[in-house]
Design a protein around this motif. Structure first.
Motif, short mmCIF file in Angstrom:
data_model
loop_
_atom_site.label_atom_id
_atom_site.label_comp_id
_atom_site.label_asym_id
_atom_site.label_seq_id
_atom_site.Cartn_x
_atom_site.Cartn_y
_atom_site.Cartn_z
N PRO B 236 0.48 -1.71 0.02
CA PRO B 236 0.03 0.21 0.44
C PRO B 236 0.94 1.73 -0.15
N MET B 237 0.58 2.11 -0.62
CA MET B 237 1.01 3.56 -0.80
C MET B 237 1.63 4.07 0.92
N ALA B 238 2.95 4.11 0.69
CA ALA B 238 3.15 4.95 1.99
C ALA B 238 3.47 6.28 2.34
N GLN B 239 3.46 7.24 2.51
CA GLN B 239 3.68 7.92 2.21
C GLN B 239 4.98 8.51 3.36
N ALA B 240 5.44 9.66 3.54
CA ALA B 240 6.38 9.85 4.55
C ALA B 240 6.89 11.53 4.49
N VAL B 241 6.67 12.10 5.61
CA VAL B 241 7.04 14.09 5.48
C VAL B 241 8.81 13.69 6.11
N MET B 242 8.95 14.67 5.76
CA MET B 242 10.11 14.92 6.85
C MET B 242 10.88 16.31 6.87
N PHE B 243 10.46 17.04 7.80
CA PHE B 243 10.51 17.90 8.63
C PHE B 243 12.70 17.99 9.05
N CYS B 244 13.30 18.64 8.50
CA CYS B 244 14.02 18.71 8.87
C CYS B 244 14.33 21.27 9.89
N LEU B 245 14.62 20.92 10.96
CA LEU B 245 14.70 22.33 11.68
C LEU B 245 15.47 22.40 12.00
N MET B 246 16.66 23.79 11.80
CA MET B 246 17.34 23.85 11.99
C MET B 246 17.77 25.15 13.22
N ASP B 247 18.81 24.98 13.35
CA ASP B 247 18.22 26.90 13.89
C ASP B 247 19.62 27.39 13.30
N PHE B 263 23.28 14.66 8.97
CA PHE B 263 22.05 13.38 9.44
C PHE B 263 20.72 13.22 8.77
N TYR B 264 20.50 15.04 8.30
CA TYR B 264 19.26 14.92 7.13
C TYR B 264 19.03 13.87 6.14
N MET B 265 20.30 13.49 5.40
CA MET B 265 20.74 13.09 4.29
C MET B 265 20.45 11.54 4.87
N LEU B 266 21.50 11.32 5.93
CA LEU B 266 21.11 9.74 6.04
C LEU B 266 19.72 9.64 5.95
N LEU B 267 18.84 9.84 7.28
CA LEU B 267 17.30 9.74 7.49
C LEU B 267 16.87 9.87 6.55
N TYR B 268 16.64 11.04 5.54
CA TYR B 268 16.27 10.45 4.04
C TYR B 268 16.44 9.09 3.63
N ILE B 269 17.86 9.19 3.18
CA ILE B 269 18.20 7.65 2.56
C ILE B 269 17.10 6.49 3.33
N PHE B 270 16.93 6.71 4.69
CA PHE B 270 15.91 6.09 5.88
C PHE B 270 14.64 6.15 4.69
N LEU B 271 13.84 7.23 4.75
CA LEU B 271 12.16 7.11 4.44
C LEU B 271 12.32 6.65 3.84
N THR B 272 13.71 7.27 2.30
CA THR B 272 13.30 6.87 0.95
C THR B 272 12.90 5.11 0.72
N ARG B 273 13.26 4.30 1.94
CA ARG B 273 14.07 2.97 1.70
C ARG B 273 12.81 2.44 1.88
N ARG B 274 12.32 3.31 2.67
CA ARG B 274 10.96 2.46 3.49
C ARG B 274 9.64 2.97 3.06
N TYR B 275 9.47 4.14 2.37
CA TYR B 275 8.36 4.41 1.59
C TYR B 275 8.41 5.17 0.40
N ASN B 276 7.25 4.86 -0.33
CA ASN B 276 7.83 4.90 -1.75
C ASN B 276 7.22 7.14 -1.93
#
Lengths: 510, 426
Positions: B236-247, B263-276
Motif C-alpha cells: 500500500p502506498m506509504a508516504q512520509a514527510v520529513m521535517f528538517c528544523l534548524m537553528d 544527519f538529514y541525508m541519512l534520515l532521507y535515505i532511510f525514509l526513501t527505503r521505507r516509503y514510496n
C-alpha cells in the motif's frame, strides 16, 4: 597490374560474418599475391565497445592478471569515452600466432575492411617479419604465458594474501621500464618452456628443502672474503646491470621464491612489449601503407564502391593528419603520418627517383620493385635506424622539418639549429632518428655496485645526458619500491657525463 | 582465418580490477564523496555521479626524464625560420614536449571518473561508519511484496499446503464414510475370537466390503491437494514527510551545519527505503521561523536570537495544513547548538508534548558542536535539559550530541532499535 573486375564485397554500411570473411579473403589475396606479405594465420574477434574498454585497460591483451592499476586505466578510459572526448580505437591487434585482431561491432563495413587490411595484413606481416619481434617475442607462447601468469598471481594471492602480492606487483610495475634486456641473450625466449621451468624449479626446491641443513655447524660461512677482488665480485653478480628487475630476481637477498617469480613475469611481459616501443613509426607506417594499397586495389577492381571509398579516404586522412608545430593540436610527430609518408616516399624513390634521390639512396633508387625494398626494410630496421637511413630530403622539405636547440643556459631563447636545406638535412635526420631511439629517450639507469657481504647497500647510477635529470617525486617513489624489494638501503646517484654527481637520493625500506 | 564473436561473452572483465582500484583509492574516494555530498541537495544523494580525486595517491611511479636540460627536437611545419634564428621562450615551452613519448600517460592534476549509485552509497555509508547490518538495511531495495493469497488446486510441489490438504482429505473421508482403520481392526479381532460359523461368514463378508470401500475411497485423493497461492501485490502506498528544523542563528558554524546536513541525508535515505514517497520540509529559525528551500536552508545566513518554539509552531501549522497524520508518517529532525531563550522553554515543551510528539513517528534532536571537542564534556544546554526532561517522561524522542561525522550514527541506531522492537512486538 591486373584489372580484373570483381563483384562488390558489400553494400552500404551493414556487415555480417560472411561479409567479414569475404573482405578478409579479398584482402589476404591481394596481400599475399601482390604485396608479397608473409602472414600469421588471422583470428578476428568481434567485440563491443565495453569489451574494447576492457581490452584497453590491460594494455590490449585479452587476459591479464588482476591489478588495481588496470582498474584505474579502465575507469580513466571510460570517463573519457563517456564524456565523448575521445572515440575508441577501431581495432586492437595482438602480436601472437594466430594473430588476434579485435574489431568493434560499431564499425561500418568500410571501417571493417580498413581495419582488416590495416591490422590483419599490415601489423600481422610486421610482427611476423621484423627482426626485433622475431628476436624478442614469442608469438606462439604469449597467450599461454599470460594465462599462466594470471593463474600464478591468483594462486599467490590465495596463499600469501592479496596485499602482499599487490605490493610486490606495484614495485615490479614501477621498475618495468628497467626490466628489459636491451641486447639479445644467448637464446630465444620460449614462454611455454618458461612456464614449465618455473614449475620444475619450485618442485625441485621443495623436494630438496631440509630444515636440518640450517642446523649443521658450518665450517666457515664466508670462504675467504678477501680472496676475491671487488672487481671479480662485481663481475660475478653481473654488474653493472641495467635490467634492475633481473638483478633483483637473481640477487635480492630477502625475496621469497614467489616474489622472484612475479618479478620474472613482469620482466617477461615488459620484454614482450619492448619491440613495440622501438618500432612505433615503422609498425604503424607499415600497416597504414598496406591498408592504403589494399583498399586502393580493391576500389580499382570494383570491390569497394566510390561512396564507400570516400568514407575510407576520410578516415585515412584523419589517421595520417600531422599538425604543424604551432598548431594547438600538435603533440610531436604522429607515427602514422611520419611512417606512412616515409613508406610512400620510399616507394617513390624506388620507382621514380630524381637526381637527388640517386645521390642519397644509391642502393634503392630506381630499382623498380618497391615492395621488395619495403619488405626488406620492414624486416631489418627499427624506428631509429629506419629514420636515420631512409628519411629523404624530399620528405623533409615536404613536411618542412626544422630542428631546435633548447639550452636553458641560453637566456635569449631557443635556437633554430637546422632547417630543411642542404646544410640541415643530415642534422635533422640524425636528431629525428635519435628522438625515436628508446635507448636515448629512456633514462639510462643501472645497478652499479653492491656489497652483499657488507652493508648490502644497493647503488644505482643514472647516467645523465644533456643535463636531463629524473623527475624528483616519481624517482623517490620508485626508489621506495625498489628499497622495499631489496630490503636494504638504496642509493641513486645521477651522474653527469664527466663523472660529477649531480644529485643523490637514498631510501630505506619501509 | 577464423572469426569469433565475442560480443556475447560476459562483459565487465574489468569489474574486479575496478573494485581493487576503488579499495586502493579509498581514502581519496571517500573524501571526494564527502565533498560531493556536501554540495548536493538531499534528494540527489542517492544518485551516483562523477567524482574527481587527486591523481597523487594512485599514481604509478616510473623513472621518467624530467624537465630542463638541453634538448634537440625536430618539428614539422617550418615556414619562416632560417638557421641560426633565436626565438624567445614562451612560458611552459622549453622541453617537456618529448617526454610524452610513450602513450601519453601524462600526469593530470585530478582524476575524474563515474561512480555508480551503489558504489556511491556504499562509500557514503562507509564514511559514516555504519555497521554492516545497518548498511544492509539502508540499501535493501523495497521489494514489491509477494503476498500469500489463499490456496489453489495447482502449484509447485514446494508450495504444497500439507495441513490444508489433509483437512480436505479428512472431510472427504468422513463425508463419503470411509471406514476408519480401528473399525476394521475391531471386526478382525471379533472374527478371530468368533466360533459361530454363520457369524464368521457375516464378519468375513463385512470385512471384504469394508476393504473394498477403503480401496474405493482413497486416504488422499488428488482432488484434496491444495497449494499455497502467492500473489504479487504492491505494498500500500506509504508516504512520509520529513521535517528538517534548524537553528540558523549566528552561533551555528559551517561545520555544525554540515553535521546536521549529514544527519538529514541519512534520515532521507532511510525514509526513501521505507516509503514510496518522501517529502521534505525545511524550516529554519532564529527568533522567528520560516519555511525555506534547501539552498536557503543550508547556505543563507540569518541573524537574530533563538526561539525554538517558533519552529515548532511552524511545524505544527504545516502539519495541520498539509500533512494529515492519518495519511502521512511524520518524521522530524532538529539540529541546534542548544541555545534557546529561557523563557521559551516551557512554550516549546508544551508544543512538543501536546501537539507534535503525538503525531510524530520519530523526533530526533541533534545537538551539534565544534569538531575536536568531546561533546559529552560540554555542559548541558538549556534545550538539551528540556529535551532530556521530555524523554524522561517517556516521549518518543531521540537526543544526541555530536561533534564529528562518525558520531551521527548512534542517533540513528535508536531509530533502528525502536523499529526492531516494534516488529518483534507485533
Amino acid at each position: 597490374m591486373t584489372t580484373a573486375r570483381m563483384a562488390p564485397l558489400y553494400e552500404g554500411a551493414e556487415w555480417d560474418f560472411a561479409t567479414l570473411q569475404r573482405i578478409h579473403d579479398a584482402c589476404a589475396d591481394i596481400a599475399v599475391s601482390e604485396l608479397g606479405l608473409d602472414l600469421y594465420p588471422n583470428q578476428i574477434e568481434v567485440i563491443t565497445a565495453e569489451q574494447m574498454l576492457d581490452a584497453y585497460s590491460s594494455t590490449g591483451m585479452p587476459l591479464f592478471y588482476k591489478h588495481w592499476s588496470f582498474g584505474k586505466h579502465f575507469t580513466q578510459h571510460e570517463a573519457v569515452y563517456r564524456r565523448g572526448l575521445q572515440g575508441l580505437a577501431y581495432e586492437i591487434v595482438i602480436n601472437s600466432s594466430p594473430c588476434i585482431s579485435f574489431l568493434m561491432e560499431e564499425n561500418t563495413a568500410t571501417m571493417q575492411a580498413l581495419v582488416i587490411a590495416h591490422a590483419c595484413m599490415g601489423h600481422n606481416h610486421f610482427f611476423k617479419n621484423n627482426y626485433l619481434f622475431r628476436q624478442w617475442t614469442n608469438a606462439e607462447g604469449i597467450l599461454d604465458y599470460l594465462s599462466f601468469a594470471r593463474n600464478y598471481v591468483a594462486r599467490c594471492e590465495e596463499r600469501y594474501g592479496q596485499a602482499r602480492v599487490e605490493r610486490t606487483l606495484d614495485a615490479a610495475h614501477a621498475l618495468m621500464g628497467q626490466g628489459v634486456h636491451r641486447y639479445p641473450g644467448k637464446k630465444k625466449p620460449d614462454l611455454r618452456d618458461e612456464e614449465r621451468r618455473e614449475r620444475e624449479r619450485r618442485a625441485y626446491d621443495e623436494q630438496n628443502f631440509n630444515d636440518l641443513w640450517r642446523t649443521v655447524p658450518g665450517s666457515d660461512t664466508s670462504p675467504a672474503p678477501s680472496g676475491i677482488s671487488a672487481e671479480r665480485k662485481r663481475a660475478l653478480l653481473g654488474l653493472p646491470q641495467e635490467n634492475i628487475l633481473y638483478f633483483l630476481e637473481k640477487s635480492a637477498p630477502r625475496l621469497e621464491p614467489w616474489q622472484r617469480e612475479i618479478l620474472r613475469m613482469v620482466r617477461q611481459i615488459a620484454q614482450y612489449f619492448y619491440p613495440q616501443r622501438q618500432t612505433k613509426v615503422m609498425n604503424e607506417g607499415t600497416a597504414t601503407y598496406v591498408h592504403y594499397r589494399i583498399m586502393n586495389i580493391l576500389h580499382e577492381r570494383g570491390g569497394i564502391s566510390d561512396g564507400n571509398f570516400m568514407e575510407f579516404l576520410q578516415s585515412h586522412t584523419n589517421v595520417i593528419f600531422q599538425p604543424a608545430y604551432d598548431d594547438p593540436r600538435f603533440s610531436g610527430f604522429n607515427p602514422y603520418a611520419l611512417g606512412f609518408a616515409m613508406m610512400r616516399d620510399i616507394e617513390r624513390i624506388v620507382t621514380t627517383p630524381e637526381e637527388e634521390d640517386r645521390q642519397w639512396f644509391p642502393e634503392i633508387a630506381g630499382t623498380g620493385d618497391a615492395m621488395a625494398v619495403l619488405r626488406d626494410i620492414w624486416a631489418n630496421y627499427r624506428d631509429e635506424s629506419f629514420i636515420g637511413q631512409f628519411l629523404s630530403p624530399h620528405l623533409m622539405r615536404q613536411m618542412r622539418m626544422f630542428q631546435i636547440h633548447d639550452d636553458p643556459g641560453v637566456s635569449e631563447g631557443i635556437r633554430i639549429d637546422a632547417i630543411q636545406n642542404e646544410r640541415g638535412y643530415r642534422r635533422i635526420r640524425r636528431a629525428l632518428a635519435r628522438s625515436h631511439d628508446v635507448g636515448w629517450i629512456d633514462p639510462n639507469i643501472e645497478v652499479a655496485d653492491v656489497d652483499l657481504t657488507g652493508d648490502r647497500r644497493l647503488i644505482l647510477h643514472h647516467h645523465v645526458v644533456n643535463g636531463i635529470l629524473l623527475t624528483e617525486a616519481d624517482a623517490r617513489r620508485v626508489l621506495q619500491h625498489l628499497a622495499n624489494l631489496w630490503s636494504y638501503d638504496v642509493i641513486l646517484r645521477e651522474i653527469d657525463s664527466d663523472g660529477t654527481v649531480l644529485k643523490e637520493k637514498s631510501c630505506s625500506p619501509a | 582465418m577464423q572469426i569469433i564473436d565475442r560480443r556475447l561473452n560476459q562483459g565487465n572483465k574489468s569489474l574486479e580490477n575496478r573494485q581493487r582500484f576503488l579499495r586502493r583509492a579509498k581514502a581519496h574516494v571517500q573524501r571526494a564523496v564527502r565533498e560531493a555530498t556536501a554540495g548536493r541537495d538531499i534528494p540527489d544523494i542517492l544518485e551516483g555521479g562523477e567524482i574527481s580525486i587527486p591523481a597523487g595517491g594512485i599514481d604509478e611511479p616510473q623513472f621518467r626524464p624530467g624537465a630542463g636540460g638541453i634538448r634537440d627536437e625536430v618539428m614539422p611545419g617550418n615556414r619562416t625560420f632560417s638557421e641560426g634564428d633565436v626565438i624567445p621562450r614562451r612560458d611552459g615551452e622549453g622541453g617537456g614536449a618529448n617526454s610524452a613519448g610513450d602513450g601519453g600517460e601524462a600526469t593530470e592534476d585530478a582524476f575524474r571518473f563515474m561512480l555508480s549509485r551503489e558504489e556511491f552509497l556504499d562509500i557514503f555509508l562507509d564514511d559514516l561508519e555504519l555497521p554492516d547490518l545497518a548498511k544492509r538495511k539502508l540499501k535493501e531495495v523495497a521489494t514489491e511484496g509477494v503476498r500469500r493469497a489463499g490456496y489453489s488446486v495447482s502449484g509447485s510441489p514446494a508450495s504444497l499446503a500439507v495441513t490444508r490438504t489433509m483437512r480436505i482429505a479428512m472431510s472427504r473421508r468422513i463425508a463419503l464414510g470411509r471406514p476408519a482403520p480401528h473399525e476394521m481392526e475391531a471386526l478382525q479381532e471379533e472374527l478371530a475370537a468368533c466360533e459361530d460359523e454363520g457369524r464368521r461368514a457375516f464378519l468375513e463378508a463385512e470385512i471384504a466390503a469394508l476393504a473394498a470401500k477403503m480401496r474405493r475411497i482413497p486416504y488422499i485423493d488428488p482432488i484434496d491437494i491444495r497449494y499455497r497461492r502467492f500473489e504479487n501485490r504492491p505494498k500500500p502506498m506509504a508516504q512520509a514527510v520529513m521535517f528538517c528544523l534548524m537553528d540558523v542563528s549566528g552561533s551555528m558554524s559551517e561545520h555544525m551545519k554540515d553535521l546536521a546536513k549529514r544527519f538529514y541525508m541519512l534520515l532521507y535515505i532511510f525514509l526513501t527505503r521505507r516509503y514510496n514517497h518522501v517529502e521534505i520540509v525545511f524550516i529554519r529559525h532564529t527568533d522567528r521561523a520560516e519555511e525555506v528551500d534547501e539552498q536557503t536552508f543550508f547556505y543563507n545566513p540569518a541573524t537574530g536570537g533563538t526561539v525554538v518554539s517558533s519552529a515548532l509552531e511552524a511545524m505544527r501549522r504545516i502539519i495541520a495544513e498539509r500533512y494529515r497524520p492519518q495519511d502521512w508518517n511524520i518524521y522530524a529532525a532538529q539540529a541546534s547548538d542548544g541555545d534557546n531563550f529561557p523563557s521559551d522553554n516551557e512554550v516549546a515543551a508544551r508544543l512538543l508534548r501536546d501537539e507534535i510528539l503525538p503525531v510524530c513517528q520519530y523526533f530526533a534532536y541533534l545537538e551539534v558542536g565544534e569538531a575536536g571537542r568531546d561533546p559529552s564534556a560540554r555542559p548541558d544546554s538549556t534545550l538539551w535539559r528540556l529535551y532530556e526532561r521530555l524523554r524522561a517522561e517517556g516521549q518518543p524522542l531521540a537526543t544526541r550530541k555530536v561533534g564529528a561525522r562518525a558520531e551521527i550514527y548512534p542517533v540513528f541506531r535508536d531509530l533502528f532499535q525502536r523499529r526492531e522492537a516494534e516488529r518483534a512486538g507485533s
